[in-house]
Design an enzyme around this catalytic site. Structure first.
Site, PDB file in Angstrom:
ATOM      1  CB  CYS A 148     -17.583   6.761  20.720  1.00 37.67           C
ATOM      2  SG  CYS A 148     -16.192   6.291  20.023  1.00 37.67           S
ATOM      3  CE  LYS A 156     -28.287  19.951  20.747  1.00 35.34           C
ATOM      4  NZ  LYS A 156     -27.546  18.908  19.711  1.00 35.34           N
ATOM      5  CB  CYS A 194     -17.801   2.702  16.331  1.00 42.54           C
ATOM      6  SG  CYS A 194     -18.134   3.332  17.890  1.00 42.54           S
ATOM      7  CG  HIS A 250     -13.935   5.795  16.736  1.00 38.56           C
ATOM      8  ND1 HIS A 250     -15.204   4.763  17.199  1.00 38.56           N
ATOM      9  CD2 HIS A 250     -12.968   5.130  16.445  1.00 38.56           C
ATOM     10  CE1 HIS A 250     -14.482   3.770  16.988  1.00 38.56           C
ATOM     11  NE2 HIS A 250     -13.358   3.920  16.458  1.00 38.56           N
ATOM     12  CG  MET A 282     -22.589  18.379  16.605  1.00 36.49           C
ATOM     13  SD  MET A 282     -23.850  19.928  16.384  1.00 36.49           S
ATOM     14  CE  MET A 282     -24.331  19.585  14.784  1.00 36.49           C
ATOM     15  CG  ASP A 342     -32.940  25.542  18.525  1.00 34.08           C
ATOM     16  OD1 ASP A 342     -32.521  24.334  19.111  1.00 34.08           O
ATOM     17  OD2 ASP A 342     -32.606  25.483  17.137  1.00 34.08           O
ATOM     18  CD  GLU A 343     -28.157  25.347  17.512  1.00 33.78           C
ATOM     19  OE1 GLU A 343     -27.139  25.100  17.932  1.00 33.78           O
ATOM     20  OE2 GLU A 343     -28.590  24.663  16.364  1.00 33.78           O
ATOM     21  CB  ALA A 344     -29.221  27.030  25.080  1.00 32.22           C
ATOM     22  CD  GLN A 345     -24.922  25.492  20.959  1.00 30.32           C
ATOM     23  OE1 GLN A 345     -25.983  24.895  21.496  1.00 30.32           O
ATOM     24  NE2 GLN A 345     -24.949  25.369  19.681  1.00 30.32           N
TER      25      GLN A 345
HETATM   26 ZN   LIG Z   1     -16.942   5.391  17.914  1.00 27.99          ZN
END
Ligand SMILES: [Zn+2]
Length: 196
Positions: free
Chosen positions: A185, A13, A148, A188, A9, A89-92
């Site tokens: 990440c 894309k 971060c 987190h 996200m 688009d949004e191929a998931q």
């Molecule tokens: Zn992070």
């Protein structure tokens, strides 16, 4: 060839998809823009990027639709009868059967699918899993960052208060913005820390 460009996200894309479409159209190449119907953030057929670009999809796929039939219908209907590129688009949100159809059609077409790799619990979407299995070219769309500053790899669902949600349905899209999705990440995401 079937291409899968996956990204977290916030990795732009859709902006990249719309720029690819624009560049192809500038060269006079016909493009079919496709999206699954499940994403209703910006109206049923609008392909919308957070960067501000948008376009109308020529094909909006329902889960039970045959992609091949829908694209053949598009070709009969209008001047897209010689499109060489298909951008999804949004191929998931494609069904695995739709991905199989696309892989078969990609023997004669360039098909680019843009979408997420995993959901907010780090599970594959069925469409993404099928794309990882069948796409001949798989690339990561870079650019998603955690708060971060590290590379974001994990999709995260957060509520109105900005708290991380770890339980719930795989697909939950709230047009009132009561829930949102951000990239974090791994560290987190695991800690459930959506901000400093
Ligand atoms: Zn992070």
């Amino acid at each position: 060839m079937l291409h899968f460009y996956y990204g977290v996200m916030g990795s732009s894309k859709t902006a990249q998809l719309l720029m690819q479409r624009y560049n192809l159209q500038q060269l006079g190449i016909k493009v079919a823009l496709v999206k699954p119907a499940i994403d209703t953030r910006a109206g049923v057929d609008v392909v919308f990027s957070r960067a501000g670009l948008e376009a109308n999809a020529e094909v909006v796929l329902q889960p039970h639709h045959s992609v091949r039939e829908q694209l053949m219908w598009l070709a009969v209907q209008n001047a897209h009868n010689d499109f060489q590129f298909v951008l999804v688009d949004e191929a998931q949100f494609l069904s695995p059967d739709q991905v199989i159809e696309l892989a078969d059609m990609a023997e004669n077409l360039e098909i680019f699918c843009y979408g997420l790799k995993t959901d907010f619990q780090s599970n594959f979407f069925p469409g993404s899993s099928a794309l990882f299995r069948l796409a001949e070219d798989i690339q990561e769309v870079p650019g998603g960052l955690c708060w971060c500053g590290k590379k974001a790899t994990m999709n995260t669902r957060i509520n109105e208060q900005g708290q991380v949600i770890k339980e719930g349905e795989q697909v939950l899209i709230d047009n009132q913005q009561k829930i949102r999705y951000i990239g974090l990440c791994y560290q987190h995401w695991r800690q459930g820390k959506a901000h400093a």
